[in-house]
Design a protein around this motif. Structure first.
Motif, PDB file in Angstrom:
ATOM      1  N   ALA A  92       0.803  -1.131  -0.063  1.00 16.18           N
ATOM      2  CA  ALA A  92      -0.159  -0.024   0.013  1.00 16.18           C
ATOM      3  C   ALA A  92       1.011   1.198   0.103  1.00 16.18           C
ATOM      4  O   ALA A  92       0.594   2.351  -0.710  1.00 16.18           O
ATOM      5  N   SER A 137      -7.137   8.147  -3.677  1.00 18.53           N
ATOM      6  CA  SER A 137      -7.726   6.597  -3.458  1.00 18.53           C
ATOM      7  C   SER A 137      -6.607   5.714  -2.679  1.00 18.53           C
ATOM      8  O   SER A 137      -6.574   5.129  -2.015  1.00 18.53           O
ATOM      9  N   ASN A 166      -6.227   3.841   0.937  1.00 18.24           N
ATOM     10  CA  ASN A 166      -5.929   2.415   1.005  1.00 18.24           C
ATOM     11  C   ASN A 166      -4.833   2.404   2.006  1.00 18.24           C
ATOM     12  O   ASN A 166      -4.838   1.302   2.829  1.00 18.24           O
TER      13      ASN A 166
END
Length: 139
Positions: free
Chosen positions: A81, A126, A130
């Motif tokens: 991530a 985004s 996350n």
């Protein structure tokens, strides 16, 4: 051989029970017992052979990674991530810079690059969400 079994059981204490764990543990014990038998055939005493096998075996960090334990997969998810966030920041920054260049080179009188910039900005936003969600879930 009891000492060898106790050592392997101690190494596998932190790993959750499962069929894969039992299979790997049995395989390791069998291999180590074979090594002990080979060393004893070479003339070493049982105690020396067991000590040598334990020292040469080391730790089971690589085995834990192969078993894909939840703590390792969670850490790997956080790292991915973070990597995705960095990639999206650099990628969107380069795309926006290209749009600015095209805008001011071809149509300097009209500022239009700001409109696609809003659409491109959703990509790193985004990825940030996350990454942040994974970070909070782990705590």
């Amino acid at each position: 051989m009891k000492r060898l079994n106790a050592y392997i059981n101690h190494l596998f204490d932190g790993i959750p029970a499962g069929e894969q764990k039992d299979r790997v543990k049995e395989e390791i014990i069998r291999d180590l017992e074979e090594k002990v038998a080979d060393l004893m055939d070479e003339g070493k005493s049982e105690e020396d052979a067991v000590n040598k096998v334990i020292v040469e075996f080391g730790d089971i960090d690589e085995i834990k990674r192969e078993l894909d334990l939840p703590d390792n997969s969670a850490r790997r998810g956080r790292e991915m991530a973070r990597l995705n966030l960095g990639f999206s920041l650099w990628g969107s920054g380069l795309i926006i810079a290209l749009l600015i260049f095209i805008n001011f080179y071809y149509t300097p009188g009209i500022i239009w690059f700001i409109y696609p910039t809003f659409a491109i900005a959703w990509w790193p936003l985004s990825m940030f969400y996350n990454w942040y969600r994974k970070k909070v879930d782990d705590k």
